[in-house]
Enzyme design. Structure first.
Site, PDB file in Angstrom:
ATOM      1  N   LYS A   1       0.829  -1.210   0.000  1.00 28.17           N
ATOM      2  CA  LYS A   1       0.000   0.000   0.000  1.00 28.17           C
ATOM      3  C   LYS A   1       0.863   1.260   0.000  1.00 28.17           C
ATOM      4  CE  LYS A   1      -2.981   0.595   3.538  1.00 28.17           C
ATOM      5  NZ  LYS A   1      -2.923   1.867   4.272  1.00 28.17           N
TER       6      LYS A   1
ATOM      7  N   GLY B   1      -5.154   7.788   5.262  1.00 28.14           N
ATOM      8  CA  GLY B   1      -4.276   8.784   5.880  1.00 28.14           C
ATOM      9  C   GLY B   1      -3.024   8.999   5.045  1.00 28.14           C
TER      10      GLY B   1
ATOM     11  N   ASP C   1       1.888  -0.964  11.941  1.00 29.19           N
ATOM     12  CA  ASP C   1       0.566  -1.448  11.523  1.00 29.19           C
ATOM     13  C   ASP C   1       0.333  -2.915  11.913  1.00 29.19           C
ATOM     14  OD1 ASP C   1      -0.029   0.984  10.399  1.00 29.19           O
ATOM     15  OD2 ASP C   1       0.629   0.426   8.387  1.00 29.19           O
TER      16      ASP C   1
ATOM     17  N   LYS D   1      -4.429   5.907  14.399  1.00 30.98           N
ATOM     18  CA  LYS D   1      -4.530   5.252  13.089  1.00 30.98           C
ATOM     19  C   LYS D   1      -5.986   5.300  12.625  1.00 30.98           C
ATOM     20  CE  LYS D   1      -0.193   4.317  12.794  1.00 30.98           C
ATOM     21  NZ  LYS D   1       0.621   5.060  11.833  1.00 30.98           N
TER      22      LYS D   1
ATOM     23  N   ARG E   1      -6.305   1.857  17.820  1.00 34.98           N
ATOM     24  CA  ARG E   1      -6.084   0.408  17.702  1.00 34.98           C
ATOM     25  C   ARG E   1      -5.709  -0.258  19.028  1.00 34.98           C
ATOM     26  NH1 ARG E   1      -3.240   0.337  11.666  1.00 34.98           N
ATOM     27  NH2 ARG E   1      -5.224   0.315  10.550  1.00 34.98           N
TER      28      ARG E   1
ATOM     29  N   ARG F   1      -7.685  -3.325   9.595  1.00 33.31           N
ATOM     30  CA  ARG F   1      -6.746  -4.228  10.288  1.00 33.31           C
ATOM     31  C   ARG F   1      -7.362  -4.798  11.571  1.00 33.31           C
ATOM     32  NH1 ARG F   1      -2.541  -3.584   6.874  1.00 33.31           N
ATOM     33  NH2 ARG F   1      -2.005  -1.453   6.306  1.00 33.31           N
TER      34      ARG F   1
HETATM   35  C1  S3P Z   1       2.600   4.792   6.135  1.00 34.86           C
HETATM   36  C2  S3P Z   1       3.145   5.169   7.335  1.00 34.86           C
HETATM   37  C3  S3P Z   1       2.586   4.759   8.647  1.00 34.86           C
HETATM   38  C4  S3P Z   1       1.617   3.588   8.509  1.00 34.86           C
HETATM   39  C5  S3P Z   1       0.679   3.761   7.361  1.00 34.86           C
HETATM   40  C6  S3P Z   1       1.440   3.876   6.055  1.00 34.86           C
HETATM   41  C7  S3P Z   1       3.210   5.284   4.895  1.00 34.86           C
HETATM   42  O1  S3P Z   1       1.882   5.850   9.188  1.00 34.86           O
HETATM   43  O2  S3P Z   1       0.887   3.419   9.704  1.00 34.86           O
HETATM   44  O3  S3P Z   1      -0.210   2.670   7.266  1.00 34.86           O
HETATM   45  O4  S3P Z   1       2.908   4.742   3.817  1.00 34.86           O
HETATM   46  O5  S3P Z   1       4.017   6.229   4.960  1.00 34.86           O
HETATM   47  P1  S3P Z   1       2.645   7.009  10.024  1.00 34.86           P
HETATM   48  O6  S3P Z   1       3.550   7.717   9.123  1.00 34.86           O
HETATM   49  O7  S3P Z   1       1.550   7.900  10.525  1.00 34.86           O
HETATM   50  O8  S3P Z   1       3.346   6.279  11.119  1.00 34.86           O
END
Ligand code: S3P
Length: 440
Positions: A24, A95, A319, A346, A350, A397
């Site tokens: 992802k 996010g 995650d 998140k 979680r 998740r």
């Molecule tokens: C991600 C960073 C993480 C992760 C998210 C994907 C990314 O978040 O939890 O699922 O692709 O940069 P944070 O940067 O908020 O830790």
């Protein structure tokens, strides 16, 4: 179509060789960098989950030509800059999508309004808006920087930014904006986080310098660098592979192999932890694919022992704590997980939801402000009971973790809102059924 509730119950051992959808994090970045670059970027292995599809639509709204050629095969044709979108950008549940896109958009002289679903509208955007404002972007929106909000970009001046929290999303947003800022942008991360943005920026022809210092990892990017279209192969997502692998570890008689999993060491903290717990987890066929190390992971049912997870490992598995907590529920002794306050912001809180779900299933859990401890079933001496419907608050998740729990508990475990699993792992249910799992 997935029903309003899904239920998982214990049954036959899980067996098979599978591939999980593309990563992802890399999928979002491939689309965004492809849209920022000049020329036609070809992507294969793209995750076609709802989160990433929202980013694909957003890139089209900012002026890129985005075409789906076939399963996971996409092209993105960019002109080297973004245009002002004609409508609101809806990033859904993502996010990563909204934070990285806001960073990229901030570099251009345009105005864009962003929103998302109920979960995303509740998540903190100040962590990205603060550094973007220091670079010179303007925004107006709800108090505390929640979506929806309108961002005005252009005329940015580079900054040196020390990340106040371990977040690859914040780092990436600053770097994306820095691409079109005047001067050299420097990001310092006290704790190293996933480095897909740095790696992929290089693949698109940018010069990115990374070094270690007493303050942490230092990333330098000169503004005004033009990106050139690239070819991106997205390997399997380790965060998705985690679910069938843990399912095999806790279901007696199981053996499951997931092929082509990305093994970037800033993502594999869960696998290291499971091995420390005594998991029979074997990685073979290590190779390079798309600039990342990839391998095949085989998990066999194992007698696990609880461990204390070093807090410094958190960014490499942030995650994966929900599914680790499920593995911990079947281990002998407590598993202590600390230094993970970020889990509370998140797609859902979680820590709270895993503590509630596991407790309802009869597992001993102690919740703390920045962590939790799961007391295992002592290797089967105190079986995990199950027999409940878990509220997931629309978090993919949380849903997948509890379904895996149900595969090895005495009574079935149900989850609500299972449709949200498609944000990151479309095909999860069919793939698990193909391994022999009783999920319906
Ligand atoms: C991600 C960073 C993480 C992760 C998210 C994907 C990314 O978040 O939890 O699922 O692709 O940069 P944070 O940067 O908020 O830790």
């Amino acid at each position: 179509m997935i029903s309003a509730v899904l239920s998982a119950r214990s049954g036959a051992p899980l067996r098979g060789v599978i591939r999980v959808p593309g990563d992802k994090s890399m999928s979002h970045r491939a689309l965004i960098l492809g849209a920022l670059a000049t020329g036609t970027t070809r992507i294969d292995g793209l995750l076609e989950g709802e989160d990433v599809l929202a980013t694909a639509r957003a890139m089209a709204a900012f002026g890129a030509e985005v075409v789906r050629l076939g399963d996971g095969e996409w092209t993105v044709t960019g002109s080297g800059s973004f245009v002002e979108p004609a409508d609101i950008i809806d990033c859904g549940n993502a996010g990563t999508g909204v934070r990285l896109i806001m960073g990229a958009a901030a570099g251009f002289d345009l105005c864009a309004t962003f929103t998302g679903d109920g979960s995303l509208r509740a998540r903190p955007m100040g962590r990205v808006l603060d550094p973007l404002a220091l670079l010179g972007a303007r925004w107006i929106g709800r108090a505390g920087g929640r979506l929806p909000l309108t961002l005005g970009g252009g005329g940015l001046k580079a900054i040196r930014y020390v990340l106040p929290m371990a977040s690859a999303q914040v780092k990436s947003a600053v770097l994306m904006a820095g691409l079109n800022a005047h001067g050299e942008t420097v990001v310092v991360e006290p704790e190293a986080t996933r480095d897909h943005t740095e790696r992929m920026l290089r693949a698109f022809g940018a010069q990115v310098e990374v070094s270690d210092s007493a303050e942490g990892r230092v990333i330098r990017l000169a503004g005004g660098q033009a990106l050139q279209a690239a070819q991106v192969s997205v390997p399997g997502d380790p965060s998705s592979a985690a679910f069938p692998l843990v399912a095999a570890l806790i279901t007696p008689g199981s053996e499951v192999t997931v092929e082509g999993v990305m093994l970037n060491s800033l993502r594999t903290g869960l696998f290291d932890t499971l091995v420390e717990m005594g998991a029979d987890l074997v990685i073979s066929g290590r190779r390079l694919a798309g600039g990342e190390e990839v391998g095949d992971i085989t998990a066999r049912h194992s007698n696990l022992t609880g461990v204390e997870v070093p807090p410094r490992r958190a960014p490499a598995m942030i995650d994966e704590y929900p599914i680790l907590a499920v593995a911990a529920a079947f281990a002998r002794g407590p598993t202590v997980m600390r230094g993970i306050g970020e889990m509370r912001v998140k797609e859902s809180d979680r820590i709270a939801l895993m503590a509630a779900g596991l407790s309802a299933c009869g597992v001993g859990v102690e919740e703390e402000a920045e962590g939790f401890t799961v007391v295992g079933s002592a290797g089967g001496n105190h079986p995990v009971q199950g027999g409940v419907r878990v509220t997931t608050h629309g978090d993919h998740r949380i849903a997948m973790s509890h379904l895996v729990l149900g595969l090895a508990s005495s009574l079935a475990v149900e989850v609500d809102e299972p449709g949200m699993i498609a944000t990151s792992f479309p095909g999860f249910v069919g793939m698990m059924q193909g391994l022999g799992a009783e999920i319906a």
